[in-house]
Design an enzyme around this catalytic site. Structure first.
Site, short mmCIF file in Angstrom:
data_model
loop_
_atom_site.label_atom_id
_atom_site.label_comp_id
_atom_site.label_asym_id
_atom_site.label_seq_id
_atom_site.Cartn_x
_atom_site.Cartn_y
_atom_site.Cartn_z
CB SER A 262 76.57 23.80 9.88
OG SER A 262 75.60 22.93 9.32
CE LYS A 263 78.25 25.94 1.57
NZ LYS A 263 76.95 25.86 0.91
#
Ligand code: GLU
Length: 505
Positions: A262-263
């Site tokens: 994920s970011k």
């Protein structure tokens, strides 16, 4: 089966910046198309106006331009199956919606959001399907006249796909093999909304893949759960014989554990998850990108190519054309690929080594100019040549190589303590005199004279050279000493020596 020419597509929704996993999906499609002499199509799936983000489409196009991945047809390229932006294909879809309605494979539903919410309250695990559809307000429960007058009266409606329960749906996946899902778990998906007169993702995706002659759908694992529905849609249209083959790519996993990358992982561990820097138009938040971090596009491509695919050999460095040659969907793994970003920096290092000094020097020159240093490119190139095997990014050169261009403004404390001894000032004064006498100030010229001086006077090479380095560099680092002084020249070297003697005493 006649073998059709390969046609694949990358079909992002412009809902934000392109995630690095999306870049890998596009890359695998590109490699597959090139490998088989086929076509690669770029389609924008923007039928969900609620999720539309301005600038996202331009961002995606710019990303592939930077990466050097070219599309043969699509948005920004053109082609015979256009328009390639779904929001511009409104007129095309309606006919297919009507086809399903006429065949009784879809129906019209009028349930309002609050009515749906009420059903969710009433019925545990409510899903719009065979068990519940007859409890709802739709063309299956209303008369034809009621339906007509509702529509004529301007009521908004959706068209839902009628899923027959109890059927095993087979998805043949080129990576995962046979995947079987029972239709009972599927809901009657919304295919069309009257409010914006646009189909939803599922219908537009299938109709366009069909109309654009797509032969293989290569996409992320997150779409695997939609595949059974897509198979049913192909059947409902009677297109099962020209259904594309599916390949769902493995997930990209967190570098340090299980779960999807994920970011947040990027923010936490300090690496980008987007190809280019992204400025969020709503929040103003800036997310870092591979380009701005100093990666070469070739390194990013090489790195991503090996996340989920392997060539079956030990080879790790591949040019794009070598990747095309080696790529094979059968060598893609089912298991998720750990996003080893340290390996990503290693790839960049390897590409720095592969590139000539002539290619690197102008990039470093720009960084020097930004720091107020204007040197002839030839000299910048010399430094690059001396130092490039020590860096992962060209911008690493500046902190590492400042001393080539700027005299020390201070002396590293630890090094001074360790290397600047009581007699160092005196030794350096003598060494300065020796250097003054050197006529040939080349690497070899200096080395011969200085080493002879050390030997003749029975001095300790380490002591002399360490103090020498501290005086010239300001720290205990850098390449071979005479490489540095040959670059600086006699005058500058002596100036720095005198400065150090004065300061350090
Ligand atoms: N629009 C979908 C996406 O954003 C396309 C999925 C597919 O390739 O079918 O990825």
């Amino acid at each position: 089966m006649t073998s059709q020419p390969v046609r694949v597509r990358f079909a992002p929704s412009p809902t934000g910046p392109l995630h690095i996993g999306g870049v890998r999906t596009a890359l695998y499609n590109y490699l597959f198309a090139r490998k088989h002499g086929g076509q690669f199509i770029f389609r924008i799936e923007d039928t969900d106006s609620n999720r539309f983000v301005p600038g996202a489409e331009e961002y995606i196009i710019e990303s592939f331009r930077w990466l050097g991945i070219q599309f043969d047809e699509g948005v920004g390229v053109g082609g015979e199956c256009g328009p390639y932006r779904q929001s511009e294909r409104k007129a095309i879809y309606r006919k297919y919606v009507d086809q399903l309605l006429a065949a009784g494979k879809a129906y019209i539903a009028f349930d309002t959001p609050s009515e749906l919410e009420q059903k969710r309250q009433e019925i545990k695990n409510f899903q719009y399907d065979a068990r519940t559809r007859l409890l709802m307000r739709n063309s299956l429960t209303l008369t034809a006249d009621e339906v007509k007058s509702l529509i004529d009266g301007g009521a908004q409606y959706v068209v839902r796909f009628l899923i027959e329960p109890g059927r095993d749906i087979q998805v043949h996946d080129m990576i995962r093999g046979e995947v079987v899902i029972n239709s009972t778990i599927l809901d009657d998906k919304v295919l069309y909304k009257s409010a914006d007169q646009l189909p939803t993702y599922h219908l537009a995706n299938i109709v366009d893949d069909h109309l654009m002659g797509i032969t293989h759908v290569i996409r992320g694992e997150e779409w695997l759960s939609s595949a059974p529905l897509h198979v049913l849609l192909y059947e409902a249209f009677g297109w099962q014989d020209s259904m594309p083959r599916f390949a769902h790519l493995p997930l990209l996993l967190k570098p340090d554990g299980k779960g999807k990358l994920s970011k947040r992982d990027g923010d936490r561990l300090g690496f980008p998850v987007f190809p280019l820097e992204w400025h969020d138009p709503a929040s103003g938040e800036v997310s870092s990108g591979y380009r701005e971090k100093g990666y070469f596009p070739e390194a990013v491509i090489n790195f991503l190519a090996l996340l989920g695919w392997n060539p079956g050999t030990e080879q790790e460095i591949f040019s794009l054309s070598e990747l095309v040659e080696a790529f094979d969907l059968n060598r893609c793994s089912k298991a998720g690929a750990k996003f080893d970003y340290v390996k990503g920096t290693w790839f960049n290092h390897e590409y720095i080594l592969q590139k000539s000094d002539d290619e690197i020097a102008p990039i470093f020159d720009k960084i020097l100019k930004d720091n107020g240093i204007d040197e002839p490119l030839e000299r910048v190139k010399q430094v690059v040549s001396m130092m490039k095997n020590r860096i992962n990014f060209v911008h690493d050169l500046w902190p590492l190589c400042q001393f080539f261009f700027v005299p020390p403004t201070g002396y590293d404390e630890k090094t001074v303590k360790k290397r600047w001894k009581e007699d160092s000032a005196l030794q350096m004064e003598r060494l300065t005199e020796v250097l003054r006498s050197v006529d040939d100030f080349s690497i070899e010229g200096q080395e011969a004279v200085v080493m002879k001086y050390i030997q003749d006077n029975q001095l300790h090479t380490g002591d002399i050279m360490n103090a020498f380095r501290l005086a010239v560099v300001g720290a205990g680092v850098g390449p071979h000493m005479f490489d540095i002084t040959a670059f600086l020249g006699k005058e500058e070297t002596i100036r720095r020596m005198e400065q150090a003697i004065k300061t350090l005493g």
